[in-house]
Design an enzyme around this catalytic site. Structure first.
Site, short mmCIF file in Angstrom:
data_model
loop_
_atom_site.label_atom_id
_atom_site.label_comp_id
_atom_site.label_asym_id
_atom_site.label_seq_id
_atom_site.Cartn_x
_atom_site.Cartn_y
_atom_site.Cartn_z
N ASP A 1 45.89 48.79 39.92
CA ASP A 1 46.46 49.65 41.07
C ASP A 1 46.78 48.89 42.20
OD1 ASP A 1 43.85 48.90 41.73
OD2 ASP A 1 43.06 50.84 42.32
N HIS B 1 44.46 58.92 31.53
CA HIS B 1 45.25 57.74 31.79
C HIS B 1 46.66 58.09 32.15
CE1 HIS B 1 42.33 54.19 31.73
NE2 HIS B 1 41.78 54.92 30.75
N ASP C 1 46.24 48.67 47.90
CA ASP C 1 45.40 48.78 46.78
C ASP C 1 45.00 50.32 46.84
OD1 ASP C 1 43.35 47.85 44.68
OD2 ASP C 1 41.78 48.56 46.06
#
Length: 189
Positions: A128, A98, A85
């Protein structure tokens, strides 16, 4: 002469029929090849993450189920699941946009690909969150590879329009073997 002319006409007609059949067969083979190519492309769309080129959730869990089945049947020694993560990923998107976030995701995907063998499976599950399945690997060797991956992931930097953006990750690890299920392994990782 009439008999010979008849024979030549019959042979010419036969050759024309054979030539026509060959052309139709050739066209059919080309169409089948095109359809097979399209099927492969559609299968890729269904199992690959288009941003990173890694497996997507569906592709990963298909591969994971096959690997745990191999372990259960004694064809694999088991291995290690690494759940990844990214830390503070929202900050990258909010601060740099982004497109910078997408570039960071591609960088992580490239790092995971570089740390996987043909028998391993790496995927972007969404957002993610990534996973790397080190298949058919002894626990000690898998842990060494995982430690190397942790160092690499936590030393990544993305240079974005002159700014150096650190990319950091948290990892969860779970080894598996015969008798373990994908859901159980994933939950523990």
């Amino acid at each position: 002469d009439r008999e010979r002319d008849g024979w030549f006409r019959t042979m010419s007609a036969s050759i024309a029929i054979i030539r026509h059949a060959y052309l139709r067969l050739d066209a059919a083979e080309k169409k089948i090849a095109e359809q097979q190519k399209r099927i492969r492309e559609l299968e890729d769309l269904a199992t690959l993450d288009e941003l990173t080129g890694l497996l997507n959730r569906r592709g990963f869990f298909d591969a994971f189920a096959k690997e745990t089945d191999r372990a259960a049947r004694g064809f694999s020694t088991g291995g290690l699941l690494i759940v990844i993560d990214l830390d503070n990923f929202k900050m990258i998107n909010d601060t740099y946009g982004h497109q910078a976030g997408d570039a960071a995701l591609r960088l992580v995907g490239k790092t995971l690909s570089g740390n996987s063998r043909a028998m391993d499976s790496c995927a972007r599950l969404g957002g993610d969150e990534f996973v790397l399945l080190l298949a058919n690997t002894e626990r000690e060797k898998a842990l060494v590879r995982a430690q190397n991956l942790i160092r690499q992931l936590n030393s990544l930097s993305l240079v974005w329009y002159g700014a150096e953006i650190p990319v950091r990750a948290s990892l969860g690890l779970k080894d598996y073997g015969a008798g373990d299920t994908p859901d159980g392994i994933f939950g523990e990782a």
